[in-house]
Scaffold this motif. Structure first.
Motif, mmCIF file in Angstrom:
data_model
loop_
_atom_site.group_PDB
_atom_site.id
_atom_site.type_symbol
_atom_site.label_atom_id
_atom_site.label_comp_id
_atom_site.label_asym_id
_atom_site.label_seq_id
_atom_site.Cartn_x
_atom_site.Cartn_y
_atom_site.Cartn_z
ATOM 1 N N GLN A 57 -0.940 10.339 4.476
ATOM 2 C CA GLN A 57 0.050 9.441 3.889
ATOM 3 C C GLN A 57 -0.286 8.023 4.288
ATOM 4 O O GLN A 57 -0.992 7.799 5.273
ATOM 5 N N ALA A 62 1.044 -0.173 4.431
ATOM 6 C CA ALA A 62 -0.092 0.171 3.568
ATOM 7 C C ALA A 62 -1.411 -0.354 4.114
ATOM 8 O O ALA A 62 -2.342 -0.604 3.370
ATOM 9 N N GLU A 109 -2.916 -0.186 -2.686
ATOM 10 C CA GLU A 109 -1.789 0.058 -3.581
ATOM 11 C C GLU A 109 -1.725 1.525 -3.978
ATOM 12 O O GLU A 109 -0.706 2.171 -3.805
ATOM 13 N N GLU A 110 -2.832 2.042 -4.512
ATOM 14 C CA GLU A 110 -2.927 3.456 -4.875
ATOM 15 C C GLU A 110 -4.320 3.950 -4.561
ATOM 16 O O GLU A 110 -5.306 3.367 -5.005
ATOM 17 N N LYS A 112 -6.609 7.829 -3.571
ATOM 18 C CA LYS A 112 -6.606 9.293 -3.512
ATOM 19 C C LYS A 112 -7.414 9.692 -2.286
ATOM 20 O O LYS A 112 -8.539 9.243 -2.098
ATOM 21 N N LYS A 130 -2.487 12.066 -3.454
ATOM 22 C CA LYS A 130 -2.360 10.777 -4.102
ATOM 23 C C LYS A 130 -1.453 9.924 -3.227
ATOM 24 O O LYS A 130 -0.283 10.254 -3.015
ATOM 25 N N LEU A 131 -2.003 8.838 -2.709
ATOM 26 C CA LEU A 131 -1.269 7.969 -1.810
ATOM 27 C C LEU A 131 -0.919 6.682 -2.544
ATOM 28 O O LEU A 131 -1.774 6.052 -3.151
ATOM 29 N N SER A 132 0.342 6.310 -2.505
ATOM 30 C CA SER A 132 0.799 5.112 -3.186
ATOM 31 C C SER A 132 1.742 4.352 -2.273
ATOM 32 O O SER A 132 2.607 4.937 -1.626
ATOM 33 N N SER A 133 1.575 3.034 -2.260
ATOM 34 C CA SER A 133 2.472 2.213 -1.452
ATOM 35 C C SER A 133 3.722 1.821 -2.224
ATOM 36 O O SER A 133 4.694 1.368 -1.635
ATOM 37 N N GLU A 135 5.270 3.967 -4.786
ATOM 38 C CA GLU A 135 6.123 5.109 -5.081
ATOM 39 C C GLU A 135 6.729 5.660 -3.803
ATOM 40 O O GLU A 135 6.052 5.782 -2.788
ATOM 41 N N ASN A 137 8.088 8.698 -1.710
ATOM 42 C CA ASN A 137 7.936 10.143 -1.663
ATOM 43 C C ASN A 137 9.182 10.744 -1.030
ATOM 44 O O ASN A 137 9.383 10.650 0.174
#
Length: 150
Positions: A57, A62, A109-110, A112, A130-133, A135, A137
């Motif tokens: 994660q 980020a 930002e995004e 994988k 998929k890691l996103s700052s 979205e 979770n």
């Protein structure tokens, strides 16, 4: 299985058969059903032993990838590839409920994360995240929300 649970199950089956023949057939059958359930639980417990569960994660800022082992065994030879950033790093070992933070050169930002790892018996596992700052979770979010879920 170990010898002690097998001996207990065999003794229970013998007692259940004696009760079914001599006293009450319903009591014997109910003992047999309970013992069958216990035997199935013991078999499932032996199959799920020594399973690491490595997850990745992004940290809140980020600027780093946090690798966590949430399984019931230590993970070894962990290799992580961050796909659009063209970064790869290795973690030699991660104990149960341990975490490791890898600092990124810039905010992400995004991305994988493709993770491969082994348990101490040499069995290989692999997952991708998929890691996103941006979205959030939420683990309590239902897969098919029928009503307002928050």
């Amino acid at each position: 299985m170990d010898k002690v649970p097998v001996l207990i199950l065999v003794a229970g089956v013998v007692i259940g058969l004696v009760l079914a023949v001599a006293e009450n057939i319903f009591m014997g059958v109910s003992i047999f059903v309970v013992l069958l359930t216990v035997a199935m639980c013991l078999q499932i417990m032996t199959e799920t032993k020594n399973l690491p569960a490595v997850t990745c994660q992004l940290s809140d800022d980020a600027k780093s990838v946090v690798v966590v082992n949430g399984g019931n065994a230590p993970a070894e030879a962990i290799h992580i590839a961050l796909v659009p950033m063209n970064l790869e790093f290795d973690v030699t070992g991660l104990g149960v409920d341990a975490e490791y933070a890898y600092a990124l050169p810039a905010m992400a930002e995004e991305i994988k994360a493709v993770v491969t790892y082994k348990n101490n018996e040499g069995r290989e596992f692999g997952r991708s995240f998929k890691l996103s700052s941006l979205e959030e979770n939420d683990p309590l979010r239902p897969a098919f929300p029928m009503f307002s879920w928050k």
